[in-house]
Design an enzyme around this catalytic site. Structure first.
Site, mmCIF file in Angstrom:
data_model
loop_
_atom_site.group_PDB
_atom_site.id
_atom_site.type_symbol
_atom_site.label_atom_id
_atom_site.label_comp_id
_atom_site.label_asym_id
_atom_site.label_seq_id
_atom_site.Cartn_x
_atom_site.Cartn_y
_atom_site.Cartn_z
ATOM 1 N N HIS A 96 5.502 -2.422 1.402
ATOM 2 C CA HIS A 96 6.697 -2.158 0.587
ATOM 3 C C HIS A 96 7.540 -3.430 0.554
ATOM 4 O O HIS A 96 7.076 -4.449 0.056
ATOM 5 C CB HIS A 96 7.432 -0.951 1.171
ATOM 6 C CG HIS A 96 8.548 -0.386 0.340
ATOM 7 N ND1 HIS A 96 8.782 -0.723 -0.957
ATOM 8 C CD2 HIS A 96 9.507 0.522 0.666
ATOM 9 C CE1 HIS A 96 9.838 -0.039 -1.408
ATOM 10 N NE2 HIS A 96 10.298 0.713 -0.457
ATOM 11 N N HIS A 104 0.526 -1.803 -7.686
ATOM 12 C CA HIS A 104 1.733 -0.969 -7.645
ATOM 13 C C HIS A 104 1.347 0.483 -7.907
ATOM 14 O O HIS A 104 0.460 0.753 -8.704
ATOM 15 C CB HIS A 104 2.742 -1.437 -8.718
ATOM 16 C CG HIS A 104 4.132 -0.986 -8.449
ATOM 17 N ND1 HIS A 104 4.588 0.258 -8.808
ATOM 18 C CD2 HIS A 104 5.163 -1.598 -7.829
ATOM 19 C CE1 HIS A 104 5.846 0.381 -8.433
ATOM 20 N NE2 HIS A 104 6.209 -0.722 -7.835
ATOM 21 N N ASP A 135 7.227 -8.574 -5.757
ATOM 22 C CA ASP A 135 7.175 -9.408 -4.547
ATOM 23 C C ASP A 135 6.324 -10.654 -4.701
ATOM 24 O O ASP A 135 6.312 -11.506 -3.817
ATOM 25 C CB ASP A 135 6.639 -8.568 -3.381
ATOM 26 C CG ASP A 135 7.629 -7.481 -3.001
ATOM 27 O OD1 ASP A 135 7.246 -6.298 -2.981
ATOM 28 O OD2 ASP A 135 8.801 -7.823 -2.783
HETATM 29 C C1 SDX Z 1 7.149 -2.709 -3.665
HETATM 30 O O1 SDX Z 1 7.100 1.984 -5.199
HETATM 31 C C2 SDX Z 1 7.850 1.021 -5.585
HETATM 32 O O2 SDX Z 1 8.490 1.134 -6.610
HETATM 33 C C3 SDX Z 1 7.890 -0.211 -4.677
HETATM 34 C C4 SDX Z 1 8.649 -1.403 -5.183
HETATM 35 C C5 SDX Z 1 10.141 -1.123 -5.288
HETATM 36 O O3 SDX Z 1 10.795 -1.821 -6.079
HETATM 37 O O4 SDX Z 1 10.643 -0.310 -4.498
HETATM 38 O O5 SDX Z 1 8.171 -1.780 -6.466
HETATM 39 C C6 SDX Z 1 8.520 -2.586 -4.234
HETATM 40 O O6 SDX Z 1 6.912 -2.182 -2.610
HETATM 41 C C7 SDX Z 1 6.091 -3.434 -4.457
HETATM 42 C C8 SDX Z 1 4.702 -3.365 -3.773
HETATM 43 C C9 SDX Z 1 4.672 -4.429 -2.683
HETATM 44 N N1 SDX Z 1 3.437 -4.319 -1.890
HETATM 45 C C10 SDX Z 1 2.418 -5.191 -2.010
HETATM 46 O O7 SDX Z 1 2.401 -6.109 -2.823
HETATM 47 C C11 SDX Z 1 1.292 -4.970 -1.020
HETATM 48 C C12 SDX Z 1 -0.057 -5.082 -1.744
HETATM 49 N N2 SDX Z 1 -0.204 -3.959 -2.661
HETATM 50 C C13 SDX Z 1 -0.974 -2.805 -2.188
HETATM 51 O O8 SDX Z 1 -0.795 -2.523 -0.842
HETATM 52 C C14 SDX Z 1 -0.877 -1.627 -3.145
HETATM 53 O O9 SDX Z 1 -1.087 -2.099 -4.413
HETATM 54 C C15 SDX Z 1 0.369 -0.773 -3.145
HETATM 55 C C16 SDX Z 1 0.739 -0.277 -1.778
HETATM 56 C C17 SDX Z 1 1.505 -1.530 -3.717
HETATM 57 C C18 SDX Z 1 0.100 0.432 -4.039
HETATM 58 O O10 SDX Z 1 -0.895 1.144 -3.439
HETATM 59 P P1 SDX Z 1 -1.491 2.484 -4.097
HETATM 60 O O11 SDX Z 1 -0.734 2.896 -5.306
HETATM 61 O O12 SDX Z 1 -1.664 3.487 -3.026
HETATM 62 O O13 SDX Z 1 -2.872 1.980 -4.662
HETATM 63 P P2 SDX Z 1 -4.194 2.054 -3.830
HETATM 64 O O14 SDX Z 1 -3.976 1.485 -2.464
HETATM 65 O O15 SDX Z 1 -4.743 3.421 -3.944
HETATM 66 O O16 SDX Z 1 -5.101 1.010 -4.626
HETATM 67 C C19 SDX Z 1 -5.926 1.436 -5.683
HETATM 68 C C20 SDX Z 1 -7.134 0.507 -5.571
HETATM 69 C C21 SDX Z 1 -7.807 0.552 -4.210
HETATM 70 O O17 SDX Z 1 -9.165 0.162 -4.439
HETATM 71 P P3 SDX Z 1 -10.314 1.342 -4.402
HETATM 72 O O18 SDX Z 1 -10.246 1.942 -3.023
HETATM 73 O O19 SDX Z 1 -9.908 2.312 -5.497
HETATM 74 O O20 SDX Z 1 -11.583 0.613 -4.687
HETATM 75 O O21 SDX Z 1 -6.715 -0.869 -5.727
HETATM 76 C C22 SDX Z 1 -6.959 -1.579 -4.511
HETATM 77 C C23 SDX Z 1 -7.159 -0.544 -3.430
HETATM 78 O O22 SDX Z 1 -8.002 -1.074 -2.407
HETATM 79 N N3 SDX Z 1 -5.768 -2.389 -4.279
HETATM 80 C C24 SDX Z 1 -5.768 -3.656 -3.878
HETATM 81 C C25 SDX Z 1 -4.429 -4.043 -3.847
HETATM 82 N N4 SDX Z 1 -3.662 -3.022 -4.222
HETATM 83 C C26 SDX Z 1 -4.490 -1.990 -4.475
HETATM 84 N N5 SDX Z 1 -6.785 -4.477 -3.556
HETATM 85 C C27 SDX Z 1 -6.421 -5.727 -3.185
HETATM 86 N N6 SDX Z 1 -5.161 -6.179 -3.139
HETATM 87 C C28 SDX Z 1 -4.135 -5.372 -3.453
HETATM 88 N N7 SDX Z 1 -2.897 -5.816 -3.405
#
Ligand code: SDX
Length: 429
Positions: A268, A307, A363
């Site tokens: 997050h 996201h 971010d």
């Molecule tokens: C913020 O919610 C908000 O609004 C948050 C925010 C706000 O203003 O409050 O916007 C701020 O928190 C932005 C997000 C910051 N976090 C990151 O950048 C960390 C990296 N991102 C991931 O951890 C992820 O994308 C999340 C946590 C942001 C979202 O996760 P989800 O919606 O649960 O998506 P998921 O994990 O189910 O991913 C779907 C697929 C998966 O692959 P499969 O298992 O389907 O094969 O995409 C992959 C994930 O492995 N994936 C990534 C990835 N993000 C998702 N793979 C590599 N790198 C990534 N960053």
């Protein structure tokens, strides 16, 4: 005219039910009538991590993840970032309308004159190790603020809430700056009421021996824009924490401490710092393909990408990229930007990311600007928390005033052991 209802047939009983649809949703409690026997509790909806569950009705922030749209109270983030200020946007997000000039002047006056913190806070600030993480200090000190304002428990009194809202928005930068100065072993720099919200924050962070700190106007404006971009984001993890903890009717300082704790996580608000570390580890543009191989092999996350809601470019990331050039005109270009741009270029063409609709989020670029402005990496989530405080408070207040809401207490699907009798120690194997 098609009816706004859902007809459900329970094939276990053959019974049919008609459930109303409102705002594109059904009330989960309407499923409880679907039962197979008199002692059946009724049907539950199961939705770990709330992937498809609305926890509230809200008028604060609108996001369209497919179109990359973000609006605060209907106003596009692009227009607010270009033409508003952080404090004006904070007023909008909390009151629902842009302020008139007198309203804005009163709002800015109250917040400007609540930036001081009780001198005793310095005593426990000094108790932290020099290398204590500033988010850990912030979570601890904002929670402790509740002990200085016991009247804040009167959460149902609008005037009292307004007072605590002034205090929290005003004091978060002071707590953050004091934590930063403590980490450097520097004396605390007190608020300067002649400066803007962002300018005063820079003053409390970076004032040295000069009698009066003069913030660089380009950096002051960039910080204000970054704070605007972080003000709210509907039901993100930390807003959900604010609402859930606030629903027990605890004071707002304790609820903000809970929200900041949720934000601290690397998935997050901790992501902005994680991006900087990731870019540093990659080291050069040439090593980007090798790193992306690790990401696709699930050995690393591409921090700052992806996201839950945005399945297109986060509009905030676009604005931050534009702001970066203005900051670099003062600070000099941050070479990590080249690595970030190469990461984005390759990732946006690569099927692994395209298929999963992974784009840069807020971010991905923010930390590059913060680093150029001289902020240490660990303070980045604290900067996020300062910007997000008005949003947390708006979500909290909307929850308190919503007749649909009560203390948050989800159900569960129990799949554990049935009844069994205690086994004495000597008989266990
Ligand atoms: C913020 O919610 C908000 O609004 C948050 C925010 C706000 O203003 O409050 O916007 C701020 O928190 C932005 C997000 C910051 N976090 C990151 O950048 C960390 C990296 N991102 C991931 O951890 C992820 O994308 C999340 C946590 C942001 C979202 O996760 P989800 O919606 O649960 O998506 P998921 O994990 O189910 O991913 C779907 C697929 C998966 O692959 P499969 O298992 O389907 O094969 O995409 C992959 C994930 O492995 N994936 C990534 C990835 N993000 C998702 N793979 C590599 N790198 C990534 N960053």
């Amino acid at each position: 005219m098609a009816k706004e209802t859902l007809t459900i047939t329970d094939n276990r009983s053959g019974k049919t039910y008609e459930i109303p649809i409102e705002h594109g949703a059904i009330r989960a409690t309407d499923l409880r009538q679907i039962r197979v026997s008199e002692d059946d509790f009724g049907l539950l909806s199961y939705d770990p991590a709330f992937m498809n569950t609305a926890s509230c009705k809200s008028t604060i922030t609108f996001i369209d993840g497919d179109k990359g749209i973000l609006r605060y109270r209907g106003y596009p983030i692009e227009q607010l970032a270009e033409r508003s200020t952080f404090l004006e946007t904070a007023y909008l997000i909390l009151h629902g309308e842009l302020p008139t000039r007198p309203q804005l002047e009163e709002w800015v006056y109250h917040i400007t004159h609540h930036t001081m913190i009780h001198e005793h806070i310095k005593k426990f600030m000094d108790g932290f190790h020099y290398d204590a993480h500033p988010m850990g200090i912030l979570v601890g000190t904002v929670g402790a603020l509740s002990t200085f304002y016991p009247d804040a428990k009167n959460i149902l009194d609008p005037a009292n809430r307004q007072y605590q809202i002034y205090r929290l928005i005003a004091k978060m930068p002071t707590l953050a700056a004091f934590a930063y100065r403590h980490s450097l072993g520097m004396p605390y720099a007190y608020p300067d009421n002649d400066l803007s919200y962002g300018g005063n924050f820079l003053n409390m962070l970076f004032k040295a021996t000069e009698l009066k700190y003069k913030p660089d106007p380009v950096l002051e404006k960039a910080l204000d824009v970054l704070f605007i971009l972080h003000v709210d984001h509907e039901q993100n993890c930390s807003a959900n924490a604010m609402r859930s903890v606030g629903s027990s009717h605890v004071d707002p300082y304790s609820a903000v401490a809970a929200a900041a704790t949720a934000l601290y996580g690397p998935l997050h608000g901790g992501a902005n710092a994680a991006v900087l570390r990731m870019l540093g580890e990659i080291g050069s543009k040439e090593k980007v393909p090798e790193f992306l191989k690790k990401v696709k092999a699930r050995e690393a996350l591409l921090m700052g990408f992806g996201h839950r809601v945005y399945k297109s470019y986060d509009p905030r990331a676009k604005i931050i990229r534009q702001t970066a050039e203005q900051v670099f005109s003062v600070t000099g270009r941050n070479p990590l930007l080249d690595i970030a741009l190469e990461l984005e270029r390759i990732a946006l063409e690569d099927d692994f990311f395209v298929k999963r609709r992974l784009y840069p989020n807020v971010d991905f670029y923010s930390g590059i600007i913060y680093q150029a402005m001289g902020f240490p990496v660990d303070i980045y989530p604290v900067l996020f928390a300062i910007g997000r405080t008005p949003g947390w408070l708006a979500q909290w207040q909307e929850m308190l005033l919503d007749p649909d809401q009560k203390i948050a207490r989800p159900r569960q699907l129990y799949i554990g052991s049935g009844h069994r009798d205690y086994v004495p120690l000597e008989k266990r194997r």
